[in-house]
Design a protein around this motif. Structure first.
Motif, short mmCIF file in Angstrom:
data_model
loop_
_atom_site.label_atom_id
_atom_site.label_comp_id
_atom_site.label_asym_id
_atom_site.label_seq_id
_atom_site.Cartn_x
_atom_site.Cartn_y
_atom_site.Cartn_z
N ILE A 15 -3.60 13.57 -10.21
CA ILE A 15 -3.51 12.29 -9.52
C ILE A 15 -4.17 11.28 -10.45
N LYS A 16 -3.35 10.43 -11.04
CA LYS A 16 -3.83 9.52 -12.08
C LYS A 16 -4.68 8.40 -11.46
N PRO A 17 -5.44 7.68 -12.30
CA PRO A 17 -6.40 6.70 -11.75
C PRO A 17 -5.81 5.69 -10.77
N GLU A 56 0.29 15.63 -27.82
CA GLU A 56 1.72 15.72 -28.16
C GLU A 56 2.36 14.33 -28.26
N HIS A 57 1.72 13.33 -27.66
CA HIS A 57 2.28 11.97 -27.65
C HIS A 57 1.58 11.03 -28.63
N LYS A 58 0.76 11.58 -29.54
CA LYS A 58 -0.11 10.69 -30.32
C LYS A 58 0.64 9.73 -31.24
N PRO A 64 -1.50 4.39 -27.01
CA PRO A 64 -2.72 3.63 -26.72
C PRO A 64 -2.78 3.15 -25.27
N ARG A 65 -1.63 2.70 -24.76
CA ARG A 65 -1.54 2.24 -23.36
C ARG A 65 -1.84 3.39 -22.41
N LEU A 66 -1.27 4.55 -22.70
CA LEU A 66 -1.50 5.74 -21.87
C LEU A 66 -2.98 6.12 -21.86
N PRO A 95 11.16 11.04 -11.84
CA PRO A 95 11.16 10.63 -13.24
C PRO A 95 9.92 9.83 -13.64
N THR A 96 9.68 9.82 -14.96
CA THR A 96 8.46 9.21 -15.51
C THR A 96 8.30 7.75 -15.07
N ASP A 97 9.39 7.00 -15.17
CA ASP A 97 9.32 5.57 -14.87
C ASP A 97 9.38 5.34 -13.35
N GLY A 117 6.05 1.98 -15.73
CA GLY A 117 6.43 3.08 -16.62
C GLY A 117 5.26 3.92 -17.10
N THR A 118 4.10 3.35 -17.15
CA THR A 118 2.91 4.08 -17.60
C THR A 118 2.03 4.49 -16.42
N ARG A 119 1.78 3.54 -15.53
CA ARG A 119 0.95 3.83 -14.35
C ARG A 119 1.85 4.43 -13.27
N ASN A 120 2.08 5.74 -13.40
CA ASN A 120 3.07 6.39 -12.56
C ASN A 120 2.47 7.45 -11.62
N ALA A 121 1.20 7.29 -11.31
CA ALA A 121 0.53 7.97 -10.19
C ALA A 121 0.25 9.46 -10.39
N LEU A 122 1.18 10.18 -11.03
CA LEU A 122 1.04 11.64 -11.04
C LEU A 122 1.50 12.26 -12.35
N HIS A 123 0.91 13.38 -12.65
CA HIS A 123 1.32 14.21 -13.78
C HIS A 123 1.71 15.59 -13.27
N GLY A 124 2.65 16.22 -13.97
CA GLY A 124 2.94 17.63 -13.74
C GLY A 124 3.23 18.32 -15.05
N SER A 125 2.69 19.50 -15.25
CA SER A 125 2.95 20.27 -16.48
C SER A 125 4.45 20.44 -16.67
P1 RTP Z 1 3.41 13.52 -17.34
O1 RTP Z 1 3.30 14.25 -18.66
O2 RTP Z 1 2.27 12.55 -17.08
O3 RTP Z 1 3.68 14.42 -16.17
O4 RTP Z 1 4.71 12.58 -17.40
P2 RTP Z 1 6.12 12.88 -18.00
O5 RTP Z 1 6.22 14.26 -18.54
O6 RTP Z 1 7.11 12.41 -16.98
O7 RTP Z 1 6.15 11.83 -19.19
P3 RTP Z 1 5.75 12.03 -20.73
O8 RTP Z 1 6.93 11.70 -21.54
O9 RTP Z 1 5.08 13.34 -20.95
O10 RTP Z 1 4.70 10.86 -20.93
C1 RTP Z 1 3.37 11.05 -20.56
C2 RTP Z 1 2.88 9.84 -19.81
O11 RTP Z 1 2.81 8.72 -20.70
C3 RTP Z 1 3.03 7.53 -19.97
N1 RTP Z 1 4.18 6.82 -20.51
N2 RTP Z 1 4.24 5.52 -20.61
N3 RTP Z 1 7.09 3.69 -21.93
C4 RTP Z 1 5.90 3.85 -21.38
O12 RTP Z 1 5.18 2.93 -21.08
C5 RTP Z 1 5.44 5.22 -21.13
N4 RTP Z 1 6.13 6.33 -21.37
C6 RTP Z 1 5.32 7.35 -20.98
C7 RTP Z 1 3.29 7.92 -18.53
O13 RTP Z 1 2.06 7.86 -17.83
C8 RTP Z 1 3.77 9.34 -18.68
O14 RTP Z 1 3.62 10.06 -17.49
#
Ligand code: RTP
Ligand code: MG
Length: 156
Positions: A15-17, A56-58, A64-66, A95-97, A117-125
């Motif tokens: 549960i994201k901030p 993995e997203h570095k 930086p936003r994340l 979906p992420t967004d 798109g970034t502040r999306n409330a939740l993460h899942g592996s």
């Molecule tokens: P998560 O890892 O958090 O479950 O999300 P996810 O697989 O759906 O998305 P992922 O591609 O792994 O990206 C990780 C988290 O980075 C932020 N994000 N911001 N365009 C953007 O502004 C953007 N894209 C990704 C999100 O918080 C995303 O969940």
């Protein structure tokens, strides 16, 4: 008590901030969908810990936003247990967004609680192996916060 089948799987939910204030509704949804919560922890991560968790997203433009978002306040990590937990939890969040999640259905947890798109409330592996690593990050000792990554700028 819920049944404990052989096909139980584990996943790491966060549960994201931005969504911690919806903790109660989110926990209700977790149980209503047949998960159990094995472990749960509220923690405010340091910048280097978030960079390590999302390494993995570095190279991504949003990195930086994340990292700024994920260190903006405490988050809640939950180890969820249930049949097909990895895929089922990702289906529940959507979906992420956040906007795309809203288009796919108002019941999706990111549609209900996300912002953008970034502040999306939740993460899942995203896989069973990611789940193992991420559960260890929050609850284990090998990659745990306060151990391997803590104050280690090489993680970043
Ligand atoms: P998560 O890892 O958090 O479950 O999300 P996810 O697989 O759906 O998305 P992922 O591609 O792994 O990206 C990780 C988290 O980075 C932020 N994000 N911001 N365009 C953007 O502004 C953007 N894209 C990704 C999100 O918080 C995303 O969940
Ligand atoms: Mg991901």
């Amino acid at each position: 008590a819920k049944s404990v089948g052989k096909n139980q799987e584990r996943t790491l939910a966060i549960i994201k901030p931005d969504a911690v204030r919806h903790l109660g509704d989110i926990i209700s949804a977790v149980y209503e969908n047949g998960f159990n919560i094995a472990r749960m922890r509220m923690v405010k991560l340091a910048q280097n810990e978030v960079m390590y968790f999302y390494s993995e997203h570095k190279t991504k433009d949003f990195f930086p936003r994340l990292c700024e978002f994920m260190t903006s306040g405490p988050l809640v990590a939950m180890e969820l247990v249930g049949p097909d937990a990895v895929n089922r939890w990702r289906s529940m969040i959507g979906p992420t967004d956040t906007q795309r999640a809203r288009e796919q259905g108002s019941h999706l947890l990111r549609a209900r609680f996300g912002t953008d798109g970034t502040r999306n409330a939740l993460h899942g592996s995203d896989s069973a192996s990611s789940a193992q690593r991420e559960i260890s990050f929050f609850f284990g000792s090998k990659y745990g916060v306060n151990t391997a990554c803590y104050n280690d700028t090489t993680c970043c």
